[in-house]
Design an enzyme around this catalytic site. Sequence first.
Site, PDB file in Angstrom:
ATOM      1  N   ASP A   1     -20.360  76.119  69.987  1.00  0.00           N
ATOM      2  CA  ASP A   1     -19.336  76.482  70.968  1.00  0.00           C
ATOM      3  C   ASP A   1     -19.166  75.401  72.027  1.00  0.00           C
ATOM      4  O   ASP A   1     -18.252  75.486  72.856  1.00  0.00           O
ATOM      5  CB  ASP A   1     -19.654  77.831  71.619  1.00  0.00           C
ATOM      6  CG  ASP A   1     -21.016  77.851  72.292  1.00  0.00           C
ATOM      7  OD1 ASP A   1     -22.012  77.653  71.583  1.00  0.00           O
ATOM      8  OD2 ASP A   1     -21.093  78.067  73.511  1.00  0.00           O
TER       9      ASP A   1
ATOM     10  N   GLY B   1     -19.774  84.664  86.592  1.00  0.00           N
ATOM     11  CA  GLY B   1     -18.563  83.859  86.463  1.00  0.00           C
ATOM     12  C   GLY B   1     -18.462  82.722  87.450  1.00  0.00           C
ATOM     13  O   GLY B   1     -17.403  82.112  87.588  1.00  0.00           O
TER      14      GLY B   1
ATOM     15  N   ARG C   1     -11.614  70.686  84.901  1.00  0.00           N
ATOM     16  CA  ARG C   1     -11.781  69.487  84.071  1.00  0.00           C
ATOM     17  C   ARG C   1     -10.493  69.224  83.292  1.00  0.00           C
ATOM     18  O   ARG C   1      -9.790  70.161  82.880  1.00  0.00           O
ATOM     19  CB  ARG C   1     -12.972  69.630  83.121  1.00  0.00           C
ATOM     20  CG  ARG C   1     -12.909  70.764  82.151  1.00  0.00           C
ATOM     21  CD  ARG C   1     -13.980  70.651  81.056  1.00  0.00           C
ATOM     22  NE  ARG C   1     -15.337  70.783  81.523  1.00  0.00           N
ATOM     23  CZ  ARG C   1     -16.082  71.884  81.342  1.00  0.00           C
ATOM     24  NH1 ARG C   1     -15.573  72.945  80.739  1.00  0.00           N
ATOM     25  NH2 ARG C   1     -17.314  71.930  81.784  1.00  0.00           N
TER      26      ARG C   1
END
Length: 467
Positions: A267, A133, A186
């Site tokens: 994706d 992660g 972002r």
Amino acid sequence: MDIDAQGAPYRPDPAILLLAPWLADPVRPAAFPEARVRWRNDRWASAVGLGGMDDAAWAARFARFEPLAGNLPQPLALRYHGHQFRVYNPDLGDGRGFLYAQLRDGAKDAGGRLLDLGTKGSGQTPWSRQGDGRLTLKGAVREILATEMLEALGVNTSKTFSVIETGEALQRGDERSPTRSAVLVRLSHGHIRIGTFQRLAYLREDEHMAQLVGYCLAQYPGPLPPVGAPGRDEPAVILLHQVVERLADLAAAWMVAGFVHGVLNTDNMNISGESFDYGPWRWLPAWDPAFTAAYFDHGGLYAFGRQPEALHWNCGQLAVALRLLADAPPLIAALERFGPLYQAALARRFAWRLGIAPGALDDDMALVAAAERQMRESALSPDAFFAAHRGGTAPPEGAFGDIVAAREPVAAPLDLPVPTLEIAEVERVWAAIAEHDDWAPLNDKVAAIRALGRALGPAPEPAPTLP
């Protein structure tokens, strides 16, 4: 709230909460040992009303992810599927990122866009699989460079909003390890992917699919399909037409920028037509359709010259998913528009970057073909080629020179050094940080890129679809 907004007012709008029960999973951010603010996009922070925070408040929001007022009470990891190198994978989702907040860059009734603040490297989620992660600091620096350059070159791109170094040592197979860690935020025009629709089709969730289509049409509005298009009043068909238009323009924008994304899986395709999710990207050192960015793309599936094909194929997968709501013929009709739309966008953007007036489509496509030949023969990088010919300044050369000489210059020559992001230059910027913790080369590069963007001016808008 200790945000003294500068510029635009802060306008929270967590619209995704209507879909969240079946679209996302609430998650907790990682507890990082450090939070050293390394990058603040104050230009965009001001535009969305978050420009007045000091670094302590910034770290609280974008490293510890304390909720923004009136926004999501807890981060959401979105669920999706996707084709990865043309192989369907139902075991995906936000594995090292989440949606942190949604807000607008203007009043909703005045056309203000819904924008997302999403993360990369913010910790594990239910979709992390075997991943940690985390994000490397080098990956974050590379994303700053990519988004800044693409924005300067008129590409519809996510914006690197924040980078905070987090004090962990990471092991990676593609970087010298241990390597430094970071969490990135972002700013983007939505995180709804083609893979989001694929998941609902896979699970046969037609009611949720209809809700998602309605959400996208409301939050990312666009033109209706052309007059006479079959299924012109069907929401699913309208959405596919809009996505085809956006991704055709995005493919053209990448090609004119000389940019290779590297991993164009479904994706990684945002239905707002925005370039995002930057991994092994490259800028072309010379005009080469076979140039690949990802070391693991052994077959060249996502090579530079195959990017338009890849985006068209991905639009086809969205059409397959939307068969849950619509018949095939109107969806096929929407897909058939991709080629002509791509050609028109390529011609329009080529003329813009050359700083000359556009012409008839056939003439402009002849210009593109001649320019490609000229780049191959001269061995100039696209950046150097476009800079040399901006505003028709270079001496006429062959067929390309004849075409340019016949066009009206509509932009001044570039009176500044043109920054590049070829791989050696990217590594030089990173080496200063990795070896000396020297951020000056990065800041200087971003300043030069932004100067280029100001000199080029805004890219041309797509021609409006007939009502």
